[in-house]
Scaffold this motif. Structure first.
Motif, short mmCIF file in Angstrom:
data_model
loop_
_atom_site.label_atom_id
_atom_site.label_comp_id
_atom_site.label_asym_id
_atom_site.label_seq_id
_atom_site.Cartn_x
_atom_site.Cartn_y
_atom_site.Cartn_z
N GLU A 1 0.80 -1.23 0.00
CA GLU A 1 0.00 0.00 0.00
C GLU A 1 0.82 1.27 0.00
O GLU A 1 0.76 2.06 0.95
N SER B 1 0.20 3.83 -1.39
CA SER B 1 -0.64 5.03 -1.48
C SER B 1 -1.20 5.46 -0.13
O SER B 1 -1.79 6.53 -0.02
N PRO C 1 -3.01 12.30 -3.89
CA PRO C 1 -3.06 11.64 -5.20
C PRO C 1 -1.84 11.92 -6.07
O PRO C 1 -1.32 11.02 -6.75
N VAL D 1 1.03 9.79 -4.88
CA VAL D 1 0.78 8.40 -5.22
C VAL D 1 1.09 8.16 -6.70
O VAL D 1 1.77 7.19 -7.07
N GLU E 1 -2.51 -3.03 -3.06
CA GLU E 1 -3.09 -1.70 -3.18
C GLU E 1 -4.58 -1.69 -2.93
O GLU E 1 -5.29 -2.60 -3.32
N ASN F 1 -6.06 1.19 -3.86
CA ASN F 1 -6.38 1.97 -5.04
C ASN F 1 -6.28 1.09 -6.28
O ASN F 1 -5.25 1.01 -6.93
N LEU G 1 -5.21 2.56 -9.90
CA LEU G 1 -3.77 2.73 -10.11
C LEU G 1 -3.07 1.39 -10.23
O LEU G 1 -2.22 1.17 -11.09
#
Ligand SMILES: Nc1ncnc2c1ncn2[C@@H]1O[C@H](COP(=O)(O)OP(=O)(O)OP(=O)(O)O)[C@@H](O)[C@H]1O
Ligand SMILES: [Mg+2]
Lengths: 238, 300
Positions: free
Chosen positions: A163, A165, A170, A173, A195, A197, A200
């Motif tokens: 992770e 992010s 943003p 990341v 992740e 997200n 991404l």
């Protein structure tokens, strides 16, 4: 097909009496970026921990032709697996330069380590000016990048990225994923990335696994998963 | 009154204080080293140092010179510290702090008992490490022994500092103390680093004991108990999480205790320790983490 660089077969893991993985199987080939997706508590972090040996695990884990299922985290690192843990994977009381040096702790050869430091710093130019700053005083994004830079100092055959992010803006990341993609393309870096997200992650990875309560619920190419109805609803949000 | 003040005496008493404080500083540093890696104060540190001193005494008894015995004892103590960690501390590495505290208390009695069993309880003496002649510096006479103690203490501190700051091993030791889990991920054999820390602490304690004993008319198995108290007080004063703080704290305490013993009549020698502890309490009320400690001493 050649043997994959990393192969997990029916891996289980537990925290004391709590079983967190109920048989996870996955593979990562050399030069690939593979993503692990899943809801909170699905076992993504635990999967990476099972590989690096920071959680009690059973089942078969093979890396570069060797079984690593019973090895300690130290031994796994020495085989060339760099685990960037969840949160800020840096030694916050030590300086940036010391963190980088520690990344290469198990390596021999001063010259090649220094060369790699230059190479790594080329991806994170601002780190060079912060060499003497304590890692704990860097911003969250900077620490995440330092953690990645430190992992690269191992000259790893596989990076486990948990992770990246988490809690970051943003833009930061996106920058981290850009660098990971660049390293993969230019240097053939192999990455297993966890992740939340999913957008991404599926962009960066060629393949992905979706975990649900400690099991692989879905797997496939990023394109296929992106078009999958349940993935779209649960993880992509459209 | 001010004109009549005896500056010579002040200088002499300060050096005597630094000499004692330097020996406390070595033991304080040993305490800090282990505190930073295990999160507990090793109550057995003083007894381990006493045991080392008895080993030195035996070696000298068997014909070695003081300094031969000194270095041999250092090596033995280092190995002994590593072995103690492997055998006694390793099984409780992941146990709660209180368990480890109990183990070090047990170690206190174990080492103390072993020393009483191996060596009879008669009092004995250690030859002087340095000449007892006085030496005159800038018109003031100091004892070579005190200056030697200060030099050795500061030398050991400097060596340790260099080890931690300038070597790869030292970096790994610092990383282990600050975050063992992260350290494992870069391939540091954390468990061995902890053992190495015990070895270093035991060796430092040995230096402290081997320099403390010669200054006394005689010593027995209680040799290091007051030293441990002063070392602990010095470490807390400076900040138990800070090696630098521990050294400065112990040195300050050494000077302070000696000066109040000299200049404040009603204190004399008996009340030195309680008065010193009262002052430390005062400091801790203002600065709970000690003079140089950081507020959150995390257990690692
Ligand atoms: N140290 C621990 N002790 C006990 N249980 C734990 C521990 N760490 C994780 N677990 C449990 O194991 C399961 C899997 O956790 P894991 O951290 O792998 O999830 P995750 O997919 O990484 O979640 P997140 O997205 O929130 O990071 C969860 O049910 C969690 O409660
Ligand atoms: Mg997680």
């Amino acid at each position: 097909m050649a043997e994959p660089l990393l192969q997990l077969e029916e891996v289980e893991a537990r925290y004391g009496p709590v079983k967190a993985l109920h048989g996870v199987s996955l593979t990562v080939a050399e030069g690939e970026i593979v993503a692990v997706l899943g809801a909170n508590g699905a076992g993504k972090t635990t999967t990476l921990r099972a590989i690096s040996g920071t959680v009690r695990r059973s089942g078969a884990i093979r890396f570069a032709g060797k079984s690593i299922a019973g090895r300690s985290p130290e031994a796994v690192a020495r085989l060339g697996i760099a685990h960037v843990p969840e949160g800020r994977g840096t030694l916050s009381e030590l300086s940036v330069a010391e963190n980088l040096r520690l990344g290469a702790y198990v390596r021999r050869g001063r010259a090649s380590i220094q060369e790699d430091e230059q190479r790594v710093l080329a991806h994170f130019p601002w780190l060079g000016d912060r060499r003497n700053q304590r890692a704990g005083t860097l911003s969250g994004g900077e620490q995440q990048m330092l953690a990645l830079a430190r992992a690269l100092m191992l000259r790893p055959r596989l990076v486990l990225l948990d992770e990246p992010s988490l809690g970051l803006a943003p833009r930061v990341v996106a920058e981290i994923f850009r660098i990971v993609g660049e390293l993969n393309e230019r240097e053939g870096l192999t990455v297993l990335v966890v992740e939340q997200n999913a957008i991404l992650a599926l962009e960066a990875a060629s393949r992905a696994y979706v975990l649900e309560v400690g099991r692989v619920a879905l797997e496939g190419g990023s394109e296929t998963l992106r078009r999958n109805e349940s993935v779209r609803r649960s993880y992509l949000g459209y | 009154m001010l004109l009549a003040f005896d500056w010579t005496q002040l200088a002499q008493q300060t050096v005597i204080g630094l000499s004692a404080g330097g020996l406390w500083a070595l033991l304080a540093l040993a305490l800090v080293l282990i505190y930073r890696s295990t999160g507990v104060v090793n109550f057995a540190q003083g007894e381990m140092a006493m045991f080392s001193t008895f080993i030195a005494w035996s070696l000298i008894h068997h014909g070695l010179s003081y300094w031969q015995a000194f270095f041999l004892t250092l090596a033995i103590s280092f190995a002994g510290g590593v072995a103690l960690e492997r055998v006694v501390i390793r099984p409780v590495e992941r146990a709660p702090v209180l368990t480890v505290v109990i183990v070090t208390l047990g170690l206190f009695f174990l080492v103390d008992g072993a020393a009483r069993w191996f060596w009879s309880s008669e009092t004995r003496t250690l030859p002087n490490a340095f000449s007892t002649r006085p030496i005159t510096v800038a018109g003031v006479a100091f004892s070579i022994q005190d200056l030697g103690n200060i030099a050795v203490s500061l030398g050991v501190v400097a060596l340790l500092f260099a080890l931690f700051q300038f070597t790869k091993l030292g970096l790994a030791l610092r990383a282990t103390a600050s975050n063992p889990d992260e350290s494992r991920l870069v391939g540091i054999r954390v468990s061995w680093m902890l053992a190495l820390g015990w070895g270093l602490a035991a060796a430092m304690g040995a230096v402290s004991g081997m320099l403390t004993a010669p200054a006394l008319a005689s010593f027995d198995q209680n040799l290091m108990q007051p030293v441990l108290l002063y070392a602990f007080a010095g470490a807390v004063l400076g900040g138990i999480s800070s090696p630098f703080g521990a050294v400065v704290g112990a040195l300050l305490l050494g000077v302070f205790v000696n000066l109040i013993g000299t200049y404040v009549d009603w204190i004399g020698t008996d009340l030195r320790l309680p008065v010193a502890l009262a002052v430390i309490l005062g400091v801790l009320l203002v600065r709970p983490a000690g003079l140089f400690g950081r507020a959150s001493a995390r257990r690692v």
